[in-house]
Design a protein around this motif. Structure first.
Motif, PDB file in Angstrom:
ATOM      1  N   LEU A 186       0.829  -1.211   0.000  1.00 66.10           N
ATOM      2  CA  LEU A 186       0.000   0.000   0.000  1.00 66.10           C
ATOM      3  C   LEU A 186       0.861   1.258   0.000  1.00 66.10           C
ATOM      4  O   LEU A 186       0.532   2.257  -0.632  1.00 66.10           O
ATOM      5  N   LEU A 187       1.978   1.199   0.726  1.00 71.01           N
ATOM      6  CA  LEU A 187       2.866   2.357   0.814  1.00 71.01           C
ATOM      7  C   LEU A 187       3.634   2.600  -0.481  1.00 71.01           C
ATOM      8  O   LEU A 187       4.182   3.682  -0.680  1.00 71.01           O
ATOM      9  N   ASP A 188       3.695   1.593  -1.346  1.00 71.12           N
ATOM     10  CA  ASP A 188       4.269   1.830  -2.674  1.00 71.12           C
ATOM     11  C   ASP A 188       3.410   2.814  -3.464  1.00 71.12           C
ATOM     12  O   ASP A 188       3.917   3.621  -4.255  1.00 71.12           O
ATOM     13  N   ASP A 189       2.072   2.729  -3.240  1.00 69.87           N
ATOM     14  CA  ASP A 189       1.157   3.624  -3.947  1.00 69.87           C
ATOM     15  C   ASP A 189       1.014   4.972  -3.246  1.00 69.87           C
ATOM     16  O   ASP A 189       0.694   5.974  -3.883  1.00 69.87           O
ATOM     17  N   GLU A 190       1.183   4.977  -1.929  1.00 76.49           N
ATOM     18  CA  GLU A 190       1.081   6.219  -1.150  1.00 76.49           C
ATOM     19  C   GLU A 190       2.368   6.390  -0.358  1.00 76.49           C
ATOM     20  O   GLU A 190       2.415   6.050   0.827  1.00 76.49           O
ATOM     21  N   PRO A 191       3.439   6.875  -0.966  1.00 78.01           N
ATOM     22  CA  PRO A 191       4.744   6.931  -0.276  1.00 78.01           C
ATOM     23  C   PRO A 191       4.679   7.708   1.037  1.00 78.01           C
ATOM     24  O   PRO A 191       4.126   8.801   1.115  1.00 78.01           O
ATOM     25  N   ASP A 192       5.223   7.087   2.061  1.00 75.52           N
ATOM     26  CA  ASP A 192       5.325   7.690   3.397  1.00 75.52           C
ATOM     27  C   ASP A 192       6.562   7.081   4.033  1.00 75.52           C
ATOM     28  O   ASP A 192       6.508   6.002   4.633  1.00 75.52           O
ATOM     29  N   PRO A 193       7.733   7.734   3.883  1.00 76.02           N
ATOM     30  CA  PRO A 193       9.000   7.115   4.317  1.00 76.02           C
ATOM     31  C   PRO A 193       9.018   6.688   5.780  1.00 76.02           C
ATOM     32  O   PRO A 193       9.543   5.626   6.107  1.00 76.02           O
ATOM     33  N   LEU A 194       8.421   7.508   6.672  1.00 71.27           N
ATOM     34  CA  LEU A 194       8.461   7.157   8.091  1.00 71.27           C
ATOM     35  C   LEU A 194       7.657   5.891   8.377  1.00 71.27           C
ATOM     36  O   LEU A 194       8.117   4.988   9.080  1.00 71.27           O
ATOM     37  N   ARG A 195       6.451   5.837   7.833  1.00 72.36           N
ATOM     38  CA  ARG A 195       5.633   4.642   8.056  1.00 72.36           C
ATOM     39  C   ARG A 195       6.299   3.418   7.417  1.00 72.36           C
ATOM     40  O   ARG A 195       6.320   2.333   8.006  1.00 72.36           O
ATOM     41  N   ALA A 196       6.827   3.575   6.230  1.00 69.57           N
ATOM     42  CA  ALA A 196       7.486   2.449   5.563  1.00 69.57           C
ATOM     43  C   ALA A 196       8.691   1.976   6.369  1.00 69.57           C
ATOM     44  O   ALA A 196       8.907   0.768   6.547  1.00 69.57           O
ATOM     45  N   ALA A 197       9.481   2.920   6.891  1.00 72.26           N
ATOM     46  CA  ALA A 197      10.647   2.546   7.704  1.00 72.26           C
ATOM     47  C   ALA A 197      10.205   1.779   8.942  1.00 72.26           C
ATOM     48  O   ALA A 197      10.834   0.792   9.344  1.00 72.26           O
ATOM     49  N   TRP A 198       9.110   2.247   9.566  1.00 71.82           N
ATOM     50  CA  TRP A 198       8.616   1.553  10.754  1.00 71.82           C
ATOM     51  C   TRP A 198       8.222   0.120  10.425  1.00 71.82           C
ATOM     52  O   TRP A 198       8.546  -0.805  11.170  1.00 71.82           O
ATOM     53  N   PHE A 199       7.525  -0.089   9.305  1.00 71.73           N
ATOM     54  CA  PHE A 199       7.122  -1.449   8.919  1.00 71.73           C
ATOM     55  C   PHE A 199       8.341  -2.313   8.593  1.00 71.73           C
ATOM     56  O   PHE A 199       8.348  -3.512   8.877  1.00 71.73           O
ATOM     57  N   TRP A 200       9.378  -1.720   8.010  1.00 68.33           N
ATOM     58  CA  TRP A 200      10.586  -2.507   7.725  1.00 68.33           C
ATOM     59  C   TRP A 200      11.279  -2.939   9.016  1.00 68.33           C
ATOM     60  O   TRP A 200      11.835  -4.042   9.095  1.00 68.33           O
ATOM     61  N   VAL A 201      11.248  -2.097  10.037  1.00 70.05           N
ATOM     62  CA  VAL A 201      11.807  -2.497  11.335  1.00 70.05           C
ATOM     63  C   VAL A 201      11.027  -3.690  11.903  1.00 70.05           C
ATOM     64  O   VAL A 201      11.615  -4.646  12.433  1.00 70.05           O
ATOM     65  N   GLN A 202       9.695  -3.633  11.772  1.00 62.97           N
ATOM     66  CA  GLN A 202       8.897  -4.768  12.251  1.00 62.97           C
ATOM     67  C   GLN A 202       9.229  -6.035  11.479  1.00 62.97           C
ATOM     68  O   GLN A 202       9.331  -7.123  12.053  1.00 62.97           O
ATOM     69  N   ARG A 203       9.417  -5.893  10.169  1.00 65.61           N
ATOM     70  CA  ARG A 203       9.770  -7.078   9.374  1.00 65.61           C
ATOM     71  C   ARG A 203      11.128  -7.627   9.802  1.00 65.61           C
ATOM     72  O   ARG A 203      11.327  -8.856   9.829  1.00 65.61           O
ATOM     73  N   SER A 204      12.070  -6.762  10.132  1.00 66.39           N
ATOM     74  CA  SER A 204      13.368  -7.227  10.600  1.00 66.39           C
ATOM     75  C   SER A 204      13.218  -8.088  11.847  1.00 66.39           C
ATOM     76  O   SER A 204      13.793  -9.178  11.964  1.00 66.39           O
TER      77      SER A 204
END
Length: 1014
Positions: free
Chosen positions: A496-514
């Motif tokens: 979803l964030l690919d369509d609505e870029p939001d770097p902070l939210r995306a970074a947070w989700f990547w931390v969760q994936r880690s």
């Protein structure tokens, strides 16, 4: 309200179950003797589980036991999480108010998550140890209450249990070790299909020797006859018994239904349909009573009288008459508290509910929801939000259901029922598109989430977004152990964030994936963290930015310590302070302190870590304080200050136990085991390591405990136990995320085991694999013991033929690694000297001058075992040089080493000292062991002089023909001698025999010199 009603439907005679009741009474007697008991009672629906439990509860009460009963609701996500425990604990508190209050003292805020009557639950941020912390405190509560009273805790209908209830029950069954407590859980065995969530739990509990499982069989014909006679109050007709027994197939509830139907004259009209059998008496009720049963069937496992009245919309007199008819027919029964009604058997409720039409079901749920909204006092306060969410959801009204379901998810989170929270959030995501825009716009993050991720928006005024739900669900899945579901949610969110870029939210989700990738053994999480760092790079300071940097710094500290980790930790502290992210700041400061210690400035780093510990304790940030109790003593140990670390670790154990920080407690126990090992308190070290293997909630801290036990077993010469614990540690650590603090100690044990068994090639392979991974800065505390073990193995195997190939290249590799490893404090300077001395011994070039500085270095340290080992080495070098003064000094060194070996039960060291003394013809006034083997190892093995000669030649690599030529015997005789030797040594081949001969020092041309060096 209804007064006495006729209940002759149930047999007044308790039939059969003699063995099962005897098992329960035996467990009660054991529990009364302070031996906690755990039992599972299974059987198909209607077989008589409830009747058996009631009979046992009556017998337990006669023995002055306190019986507390709680039942599961039918659908976990629709009811209050931990409902059976809440009910049972409330009953326990009512029965023993003073004892319960004393046992819960100081932990009311946390225990209120299970029993809301204790007060408000704690606020603040949740963490992965939240559920485990609640479980630990609950176990301690039960143990304390059951210290002076026998307590029977009954949890009924486990097949309906929510995930949190299942997890808590499993925890209690695994960990209860004290108190006069019996825990009994019942379940329907016929409901446990292949994918039922209870099946894995039953399989896990079956492996516990402390859990007894009882399976109720159906009645025999004789038992069925006795049950029918009890219901009819007369001897039944044998033909009637045969007919009922054949149709019921021995099921107690069906026998009862058929017997009652026959008594009422309805038997001829029954069909073979189970549903018709269950509904026959319902359909015989007056219409108003049938209407009431339909309402109650859809209201839940138990429905309050006032709520029934609000939904059924009859006059009070008509309602009471309808209820009287249903209770008189033994279809409904009053609750224990007398404030509501439930079906006497859940099978009847299921049949009535299944008979409802789809529209009828949704209409009834709407009426329940509307009644509850109009008067919230119709149900207990702690169940209101969950019940309302369930009613609106099943009413198929998205506009009403969405906010109700989100409110229920908050209740689940506050109770640490993260799996139930996840289920509710998934319902909210399902309802999202169907809810009107004005309903969605009115929702705020503060109303239903903890505003994950913290993006800088105002959670009170900013509308809730679908991504907020996904973020909260990802956290709930991670905390609740539903990591696969959480991974799928983060993947969808990032799309979803690919369509609505939001770097902070995306970074947070990547931390969760880690975090999730590491927890699921899918990798080390580095790629995901690097992606998050790329997304926040160049952005202004924010809470997300600070968290990304703090997590990255901690990851680097564990995997690749160095300048990158240091810089990330410093910036994390700076950014967290700027945006007021206090918890992130404290975590980052703790990481930074550890990195400062490793960089060579221990006092500055330790001061920082001590300050973090003080602040976290003062501010009530218990999880961060628990981590400080792990990291601060560990930093002290890394610079050789184990004596200072030990009392701090003891304090940490008490702190972590008080606040239920299970994983932190396990790590603390592991570090305490290391400190006690270094200080020469090995019995206590073994106890501490065993604690670490038991209390940890996660696999890795339990693996650390197993690793400590392997280390101890190896030092004591118990190779089988060392190998077993080594395997356990490796399994718990996994292979997906090689962290130096785990992989290097594992490699050290691998080297020690291989060297003790004469497998020098395997020892070298393990060392080379570790060296290929690198020894980055900060890993010297794990690298030095590994390099020392490798150098010692090479020195011990110097004269073995199998060790000659590749020796020079391997020693060069070791020397290079030794030269690159830091020696910034006295402890590691001593280890560096010792390792270099072993390398010289491996080349046959060590002398007394080599070992004297090593002994002097360890005499200044609190490491008695290490000191004993290097004293033994110095004694051997002195005896090789052969002077009288050297001989006298060697005697004293060996006496000291022998005393340490005897005290610690370090058999390899004791045997080495004894062999060296024997071969040098020295008399030691204090033997290393009272039960030591004969002074001459050949005599101890029962070898003849000829067999000794043959063994020496076998150790030198001679064939049978070469042995025959050298000893002037036939090859056949040489072969016989070799066979006898293998049998006496208990080995399977010539290579193992050679290794044994090497350890005994039988193969060297110059025995004294060889033994002195080996």
């Amino acid at each position: 309200m209804l007064g006495p009603v006729e209940t002759w439907f149930v047999s007044p005679v308790f039939v059969g179950r003699t063995d099962e009741l005897g098992t329960l009474k035996d467990a009660l007697a054991r529990a009364a003797a302070a031996e906690p008991q755990a039992l599972l009672l299974g059987g198909e629906a209607g077989v008589g589980k409830t009747r058996l439990v009631e009979e046992f509860a009556t017998a337990a009460a006669r023995r002055e036991a306190v019986v507390a009963v709680g039942g599961c609701v039918e659908v976990g996500a629709d009811g209050l999480p931990f409902a059976p425990f809440s009910t049972a604990l409330r009953a326990l508190r009512d029965a023993l108010p003073e004892e319960f209050t004393a046992a819960a003292a100081g932990q009311e805020e946390e225990l209120a998550r299970l029993l809301p009557d204790l007060g408000e639950t704690g606020a603040g941020r949740h963490d992965e140890q939240g559920m485990a912390r609640l479980f630990e405190l609950t176990a301690r509560l039960l143990e304390r209450v059951a210290a002076a009273h026998t307590v029977v805790l009954v949890l009924e209908d486990l097949h309906w249990a929510d995930a949190s209830t299942r997890h808590l029950l499993a925890y209690l069954f695994r960990t209860l070790r004290a108190g006069r407590l019996l825990v009994l859980a019942t379940y329907r065995s016929d409901d446990i299909h292949r994918r039922h969530p209870l099946r894995p739990l039953l399989a896990e509990l079956d492996r516990l020797r402390t859990v007894r499982r009882i399976e109720l069989a159906r009645f025999t014909r004789e038992e069925a006859c006795r049950q029918i006679a009890g219901i009819l109050a007369a001897e039944p007709d044998p033909v009637q018994v045969d007919e009922i027994y054949e149709r019921s197939d021995g099921n107690a509830f069906f026998i009862e239904e058929l017997a009652v139907a026959g008594r009422q004259g309805d038997c001829a009209g029954l069909t073979d349909s189970l549903r018709d059998l269950l509904l026959v008496r319902v359909e015989a009720l007056p219409e108003s009573a049938q209407r009431v049963t339909r309402v109650v069937a859809e209201g839940g496992s138990t429905v309050e009288y006032r709520l029934i009245a609000a939904v059924v919309q009859l006059s009070e007199d008509d309602l009471i008459e309808a209820l009287r008819a249903a209770v008189g027919a033994n279809i409904l029964t009053a609750t224990r508290a007398g404030d509501g009604y439930r079906f006497r058997h859940s099978l009847v409720r299921e049949a009535v509910a299944d008979d409802l039409l789809p529209g009828e079901r949704s209409r009834l749920n709407r009426r329940y929801a509307e009644a509850l909204e109009a008067d919230p006092g119709l149900v207990p306060a702690d169940a209101r939000v969950m019940r309302l969410a369930s009613y609106w959801y099943h009413a198929r009204d998205a506009a009403k259901a969405l906010p109700a379901v989100l409110a229920a998810s908050v209740v689940a989170r506050r109770r640490h029922a993260y799996t139930e929270q996840l289920g509710l959030l998934e319902r909210a995501m399902e309802l999202w598109d169907g809810a009107p825009q004005e309903v969605r716009s009115a929702l705020r993050p503060v109303d239903c989430t903890e505003a994950y991720p913290p993006c800088g928006c105002d959670p009170v005024t900013t509308p809730l977004r679908y991504l907020d739900l996904m973020a909260e669900a990802a956290v709930a899945g991670r905390f609740g152990g539903e990591r696969e579901r959480a991974l799928k949610i983060t993947k969808r969110a990032l799309r979803l964030l690919d369509d609505e870029p939001d770097p902070l939210r995306a970074a947070w989700f990547w931390v969760q994936r880690s975090r999730l990738v590491q927890a699921q053994a899918r990798g080390d999480g580095r790629h995901e963290l690097a992606t998050a760092q790329d997304l926040v790079r160049g952005l202004p300071p924010s809470e997300v930015h600070a968290e990304v940097l703090a997590v990255a710094a901690n990851w680097s500290m564990q995997h690749r310590p160095g300048p990158e980790a240091f810089a990330a930790a410093e910036r994390a502290v700076e950014y967290a302070r700027m945006v007021g992210a206090r918890e992130t700041e404290l975590h980052a400061r703790l990481t930074l302190g550890g990195l400062i210690v490793d960089s060579g400035d221990p006092e500055t780093g330790l001061a920082q870590m001590r300050q973090v510990l003080r602040e976290t304790r003062a501010e009530g940030m218990h999880p961060v304080a628990g981590r400080a109790y792990v990291n601060l003593p560990s930093a002290l140990q890394s610079i050789g200050r184990d004596r200072e670390a030990a009392p701090l670790l003891r304090e940490g154990v008490d702190f972590c136990r008080r606040y239920g920080l299970l994983d932190s407690e396990a790590w603390v126990w592991g570090n305490l085991s290391d400190a006690l090992y270094s200080l020469g308190r090995w019995t206590e070290a073994a106890e501490a390591a065993a604690h670490a293997t038991r209390v940890g909630h996660s696999a890795k801290p339990r693996g650390a405990g197993a690793l400590r036990l392997a280390h101890l077993a190896l030092a004591r010469g118990d190779l089988d136990e060392a190998a077993r614990q080594h395997t356990a540690a490796r399994t718990r650590y996994g292979t997906h995320d090689p962290i130096p603090q785990q992989s290097l100690p594992l490699a050290r044990i691998t080297v020690g085991l291989a060297a003790a068994e004469g497998r020098i090639g395997d020892a070298r392979a393990a060392v080379l694999l570790a060296l290929d991974g690198g020894l980055p800065p900060g890993t010297h505390r794990y690298g030095w013991p590994l390099l020392l073990a490798a150098a010692t193995a090479e020195a011990d195997a110097r004269t073995l033929p199998a060790a000659r190939s590749g020796r020079a290249e391997f020693l060069d590799r070791l020397s290079t690694a030794v030269g690159a490893l830091t020696t910034g404090v006295p402890l590691w300077q001593a280890y560096g000297r010792w390792t270099r001395a072993e390398l010289l011994r491996a080349q046959g070039r060590d002398t007394a001058d080599t070992w004297s500085p090593v002994v002097a270095a360890f005499e200044c340290l609190d490491r008695p075992y290490d000191l004993g080992r290097v004293r033994h080495r110095l004694a051997g070098a002195l005896l090789t040089e052969g002077g009288e003064d050297e001989r006298d000094r060697a005697v004293e060194l060996l006496r000291l080493a022998a005393a340490v070996a005897a005290h610690l039960d370090a058999r390899p060291l004791a045997d080495a000292v004894a062999r060296l003394a024997q071969r040098a013809r020295l008399s030691l006034t204090r033997a290393p062991r009272q039960d030591a083997a004969p002074a001459d190892p050949v005599e101890a093995l029962g070898l003849t002089n000829r067999e000794r000669d043959v063994l020496g030649l076998v150790a030198a690599g001679r064939t049978n023909r070469q042995i025959a030529q050298e000893l002037f015997i036939s090859p056949k005789t040489a072969s016989v001698h070799v066979s006898h030797i293998l049998g006496k040594l208990g080995v399977s081949g010539r290579g193992e025999a050679a290794a044994v001969a090497h350890r005994l020092g039988l193969f060297a041309a110059e025995p004294l010199a060889a033994e002195a060096r080996g």
